[in-house]
Design a protein around this motif. Sequence first.
Motif, PDB file in Angstrom:
ATOM      1  N   GLY A 276     111.774 -19.407   7.922  1.00  0.00           N
ATOM      2  CA  GLY A 276     112.911 -18.659   7.428  1.00  0.00           C
ATOM      3  C   GLY A 276     113.472 -19.147   6.109  1.00  0.00           C
ATOM      4  O   GLY A 276     114.368 -18.514   5.545  1.00  0.00           O
ATOM      5  N   GLU A 277     112.956 -20.253   5.595  1.00  0.00           N
ATOM      6  CA  GLU A 277     113.455 -20.831   4.351  1.00  0.00           C
ATOM      7  C   GLU A 277     112.427 -20.837   3.224  1.00  0.00           C
ATOM      8  O   GLU A 277     112.784 -20.685   2.055  1.00  0.00           O
ATOM      9  CB  GLU A 277     113.926 -22.271   4.604  1.00  0.00           C
ATOM     10  CG  GLU A 277     115.097 -22.382   5.561  1.00  0.00           C
ATOM     11  CD  GLU A 277     116.370 -21.777   4.988  1.00  0.00           C
ATOM     12  OE1 GLU A 277     116.556 -21.873   3.759  1.00  0.00           O
ATOM     13  OE2 GLU A 277     117.160 -21.216   5.767  1.00  0.00           O
ATOM     14  N   VAL A 278     111.162 -21.032   3.577  1.00  0.00           N
ATOM     15  CA  VAL A 278     110.125 -21.243   2.563  1.00  0.00           C
ATOM     16  C   VAL A 278     108.860 -20.488   2.945  1.00  0.00           C
ATOM     17  O   VAL A 278     108.502 -20.413   4.132  1.00  0.00           O
ATOM     18  CB  VAL A 278     109.788 -22.747   2.414  1.00  0.00           C
ATOM     19  CG1 VAL A 278     108.721 -22.960   1.335  1.00  0.00           C
ATOM     20  CG2 VAL A 278     111.039 -23.559   2.095  1.00  0.00           C
ATOM     21  N   ALA A 279     108.192 -19.923   1.940  1.00  0.00           N
ATOM     22  CA  ALA A 279     106.832 -19.399   2.088  1.00  0.00           C
ATOM     23  C   ALA A 279     105.976 -20.133   1.056  1.00  0.00           C
ATOM     24  O   ALA A 279     106.321 -20.175  -0.121  1.00  0.00           O
ATOM     25  CB  ALA A 279     106.794 -17.892   1.851  1.00  0.00           C
ATOM     26  N   ALA A 280     104.874 -20.723   1.508  1.00  0.00           N
ATOM     27  CA  ALA A 280     104.106 -21.586   0.611  1.00  0.00           C
ATOM     28  C   ALA A 280     102.616 -21.404   0.845  1.00  0.00           C
ATOM     29  O   ALA A 280     102.178 -20.951   1.909  1.00  0.00           O
ATOM     30  CB  ALA A 280     104.498 -23.054   0.819  1.00  0.00           C
ATOM     31  N   GLY A 281     101.837 -21.786  -0.180  1.00  0.00           N
ATOM     32  CA  GLY A 281     100.394 -21.671  -0.050  1.00  0.00           C
ATOM     33  C   GLY A 281      99.669 -22.593  -1.016  1.00  0.00           C
ATOM     34  O   GLY A 281     100.151 -22.881  -2.108  1.00  0.00           O
ATOM     35  N   LEU A 282      98.499 -23.043  -0.587  1.00  0.00           N
ATOM     36  CA  LEU A 282      97.600 -23.855  -1.413  1.00  0.00           C
ATOM     37  C   LEU A 282      96.267 -23.146  -1.485  1.00  0.00           C
ATOM     38  O   LEU A 282      95.701 -22.757  -0.453  1.00  0.00           O
ATOM     39  CB  LEU A 282      97.423 -25.249  -0.809  1.00  0.00           C
ATOM     40  CG  LEU A 282      96.336 -26.139  -1.435  1.00  0.00           C
ATOM     41  CD1 LEU A 282      96.676 -26.492  -2.880  1.00  0.00           C
ATOM     42  CD2 LEU A 282      96.113 -27.396  -0.602  1.00  0.00           C
ATOM     43  N   LEU A 283      95.762 -22.944  -2.697  1.00  0.00           N
ATOM     44  CA  LEU A 283      94.466 -22.303  -2.912  1.00  0.00           C
ATOM     45  C   LEU A 283      93.551 -23.261  -3.660  1.00  0.00           C
ATOM     46  O   LEU A 283      93.925 -23.811  -4.687  1.00  0.00           O
ATOM     47  CB  LEU A 283      94.628 -21.003  -3.700  1.00  0.00           C
ATOM     48  CG  LEU A 283      93.357 -20.207  -4.028  1.00  0.00           C
ATOM     49  CD1 LEU A 283      93.650 -18.698  -4.048  1.00  0.00           C
ATOM     50  CD2 LEU A 283      92.749 -20.610  -5.370  1.00  0.00           C
ATOM     51  N   ILE A 284      92.354 -23.456  -3.124  1.00  0.00           N
ATOM     52  CA  ILE A 284      91.297 -24.216  -3.776  1.00  0.00           C
ATOM     53  C   ILE A 284      90.103 -23.281  -3.934  1.00  0.00           C
ATOM     54  O   ILE A 284      89.694 -22.629  -2.971  1.00  0.00           O
ATOM     55  CB  ILE A 284      90.889 -25.467  -2.958  1.00  0.00           C
ATOM     56  CG1 ILE A 284      92.071 -26.422  -2.813  1.00  0.00           C
ATOM     57  CG2 ILE A 284      89.701 -26.165  -3.599  1.00  0.00           C
ATOM     58  CD1 ILE A 284      92.563 -27.017  -4.118  1.00  0.00           C
ATOM     59  N   GLN A 285      89.550 -23.224  -5.127  1.00  0.00           N
ATOM     60  CA  GLN A 285      88.476 -22.255  -5.376  1.00  0.00           C
ATOM     61  C   GLN A 285      87.393 -22.867  -6.251  1.00  0.00           C
ATOM     62  O   GLN A 285      87.678 -23.553  -7.235  1.00  0.00           O
ATOM     63  CB  GLN A 285      89.043 -21.005  -6.044  1.00  0.00           C
ATOM     64  CG  GLN A 285      88.086 -19.833  -6.090  1.00  0.00           C
ATOM     65  CD  GLN A 285      88.814 -18.567  -6.507  1.00  0.00           C
ATOM     66  OE1 GLN A 285      89.201 -18.415  -7.652  1.00  0.00           O
ATOM     67  NE2 GLN A 285      89.007 -17.660  -5.564  1.00  0.00           N
ATOM     68  N   ARG A 286      86.166 -22.596  -5.876  1.00  0.00           N
ATOM     69  CA  ARG A 286      85.042 -23.046  -6.688  1.00  0.00           C
ATOM     70  C   ARG A 286      84.783 -22.028  -7.779  1.00  0.00           C
ATOM     71  O   ARG A 286      84.673 -20.828  -7.518  1.00  0.00           O
ATOM     72  CB  ARG A 286      83.797 -23.212  -5.826  1.00  0.00           C
ATOM     73  CG  ARG A 286      82.607 -23.651  -6.661  1.00  0.00           C
ATOM     74  CD  ARG A 286      81.334 -23.758  -5.872  1.00  0.00           C
ATOM     75  NE  ARG A 286      80.215 -23.865  -6.821  1.00  0.00           N
ATOM     76  CZ  ARG A 286      78.951 -23.961  -6.462  1.00  0.00           C
ATOM     77  NH1 ARG A 286      78.632 -23.968  -5.201  1.00  0.00           N
ATOM     78  NH2 ARG A 286      78.008 -24.054  -7.367  1.00  0.00           N
ATOM     79  N   LEU A 287      84.668 -22.484  -9.010  1.00  0.00           N
ATOM     80  CA  LEU A 287      84.401 -21.609 -10.147  1.00  0.00           C
ATOM     81  C   LEU A 287      82.902 -21.427 -10.325  1.00  0.00           C
ATOM     82  O   LEU A 287      82.122 -22.359 -10.081  1.00  0.00           O
ATOM     83  CB  LEU A 287      85.005 -22.201 -11.423  1.00  0.00           C
ATOM     84  CG  LEU A 287      86.517 -22.375 -11.423  1.00  0.00           C
ATOM     85  CD1 LEU A 287      86.956 -23.103 -12.685  1.00  0.00           C
ATOM     86  CD2 LEU A 287      87.197 -21.032 -11.320  1.00  0.00           C
ATOM     87  N   PRO A 288      82.472 -20.243 -10.754  1.00  0.00           N
ATOM     88  CA  PRO A 288      81.033 -20.044 -11.010  1.00  0.00           C
ATOM     89  C   PRO A 288      80.583 -20.882 -12.190  1.00  0.00           C
ATOM     90  O   PRO A 288      81.307 -21.065 -13.168  1.00  0.00           O
ATOM     91  CB  PRO A 288      80.938 -18.539 -11.318  1.00  0.00           C
ATOM     92  CG  PRO A 288      82.306 -18.154 -11.792  1.00  0.00           C
ATOM     93  CD  PRO A 288      83.258 -19.035 -11.034  1.00  0.00           C
ATOM     94  N   VAL A 289      79.382 -21.426 -12.096  1.00  0.00           N
ATOM     95  CA  VAL A 289      78.805 -22.232 -13.167  1.00  0.00           C
ATOM     96  C   VAL A 289      77.636 -21.476 -13.761  1.00  0.00           C
ATOM     97  O   VAL A 289      76.716 -21.063 -13.047  1.00  0.00           O
ATOM     98  CB  VAL A 289      78.330 -23.602 -12.636  1.00  0.00           C
ATOM     99  CG1 VAL A 289      77.710 -24.413 -13.764  1.00  0.00           C
ATOM    100  CG2 VAL A 289      79.490 -24.348 -12.015  1.00  0.00           C
ATOM    101  N   LYS A 290      77.654 -21.276 -15.067  1.00  0.00           N
ATOM    102  CA  LYS A 290      76.622 -20.499 -15.740  1.00  0.00           C
ATOM    103  C   LYS A 290      75.545 -21.419 -16.307  1.00  0.00           C
ATOM    104  O   LYS A 290      75.757 -22.595 -16.548  1.00  0.00           O
ATOM    105  CB  LYS A 290      77.237 -19.662 -16.869  1.00  0.00           C
ATOM    106  CG  LYS A 290      78.274 -18.670 -16.385  1.00  0.00           C
ATOM    107  CD  LYS A 290      78.847 -17.888 -17.550  1.00  0.00           C
ATOM    108  CE  LYS A 290      79.900 -16.895 -17.074  1.00  0.00           C
ATOM    109  NZ  LYS A 290      80.499 -16.138 -18.203  1.00  0.00           N
ATOM    110  N   GLY A 291      74.396 -20.819 -16.562  1.00  0.00           N
ATOM    111  CA  GLY A 291      73.342 -21.509 -17.283  1.00  0.00           C
ATOM    112  C   GLY A 291      72.565 -22.505 -16.466  1.00  0.00           C
ATOM    113  O   GLY A 291      72.016 -23.462 -17.006  1.00  0.00           O
ATOM    114  N   GLN A 292      72.486 -22.303 -15.152  1.00  0.00           N
ATOM    115  CA  GLN A 292      71.741 -23.243 -14.328  1.00  0.00           C
ATOM    116  C   GLN A 292      70.309 -22.793 -14.065  1.00  0.00           C
ATOM    117  O   GLN A 292      69.528 -23.504 -13.470  1.00  0.00           O
ATOM    118  CB  GLN A 292      72.457 -23.454 -12.991  1.00  0.00           C
ATOM    119  CG  GLN A 292      73.781 -24.188 -13.134  1.00  0.00           C
ATOM    120  CD  GLN A 292      74.421 -24.451 -11.789  1.00  0.00           C
ATOM    121  OE1 GLN A 292      74.170 -23.739 -10.835  1.00  0.00           O
ATOM    122  NE2 GLN A 292      75.240 -25.473 -11.719  1.00  0.00           N
TER     123      GLN A 292
END
Length: 326
Positions: free
Chosen positions: A178-194
Amino acid sequence: MSELHKFIFDGLPVRGMLVRLDDAWREILQRREAAGGYPPEVMQLLGEMTAAAALMQSNIKFNGALVLQIFGDGPLKLAVAEVQPDLSLRATATLAAAGPEGVQAGASLSELVNQNNLGRCAITLDPKDRLPGQQPYQGVVPLFGDQHEKLEKISEVLEHYMLQSEQLDTRLVLAANGEVAAGLLIQRLPVKGQGNLEGQLDQQANEDEIGLNEHYNRIAILASTLKPEELLTLDVDTILRRLFWEESITRFEPLTPSFACSCSRERVGNMLRGLGVAEVESILAERADVEVACEFCGKKYSFDPVDAAQLFTEQALQLPPADNLH
């Protein structure tokens, strides 16, 4: 004050965001109090959706609204969180006919909105400067996984959506009270040229890929250890230090989400025009005016018979003249 923090893991294709909505979230709940508020289970889900929508909006470069919706066949008919490019946001939920009494204590996501696997999650991107004929982009996914198992958390639904539609490994931790809404997002980024010229991974590239997977998986596992009560009570510095004390992180200037509603008398008038003259006149025959309350902020708009007549007069004046008029 509500804050959203972005950060990257130095030397790794992994990014993160942490949002904490306090004043903005309390404003949403306070504006609902006149209508009786939400059951705790619905409030928690809506808060988690609002935090997730803020994270997702800040994760894309898009000049328009991001709208996250959950709808289905349970006691919760619809839940909506909308976030603008400047991170102004609003949210609302609508219960089925049984009202708050139809929501069981401790109800899970499937019990709220996906009792018979009819629940859906929709993510809509609505451009601000939409071209004539241009439709908003919308992705709709069911509330179950690849093995048709019911997903019990909105975080699981969105992780599955990001992997299926965007091909991005994502870890989400969400919490709300009732006081706080929170979130943590961790995301892997695409790596080009492999890859090599034939588009196939050679041995070195394959080894690099495995190493990058290990880095992402390690960070995602660390993020998963964050408990809801910690996410709701600890400050950003403490959370990042506890989770990633061995990692080198670069942080950026925090952003400030805020509550704002885009309702207006003009938009309500357009909605009444859409109902048609006959429907509006039938309402006026029963009462002195047509009153419409915004479901997001609770503001009321009243149209008496003179106002209603003016709406449809203006609509008629906007019509192009017929070719056969003399």
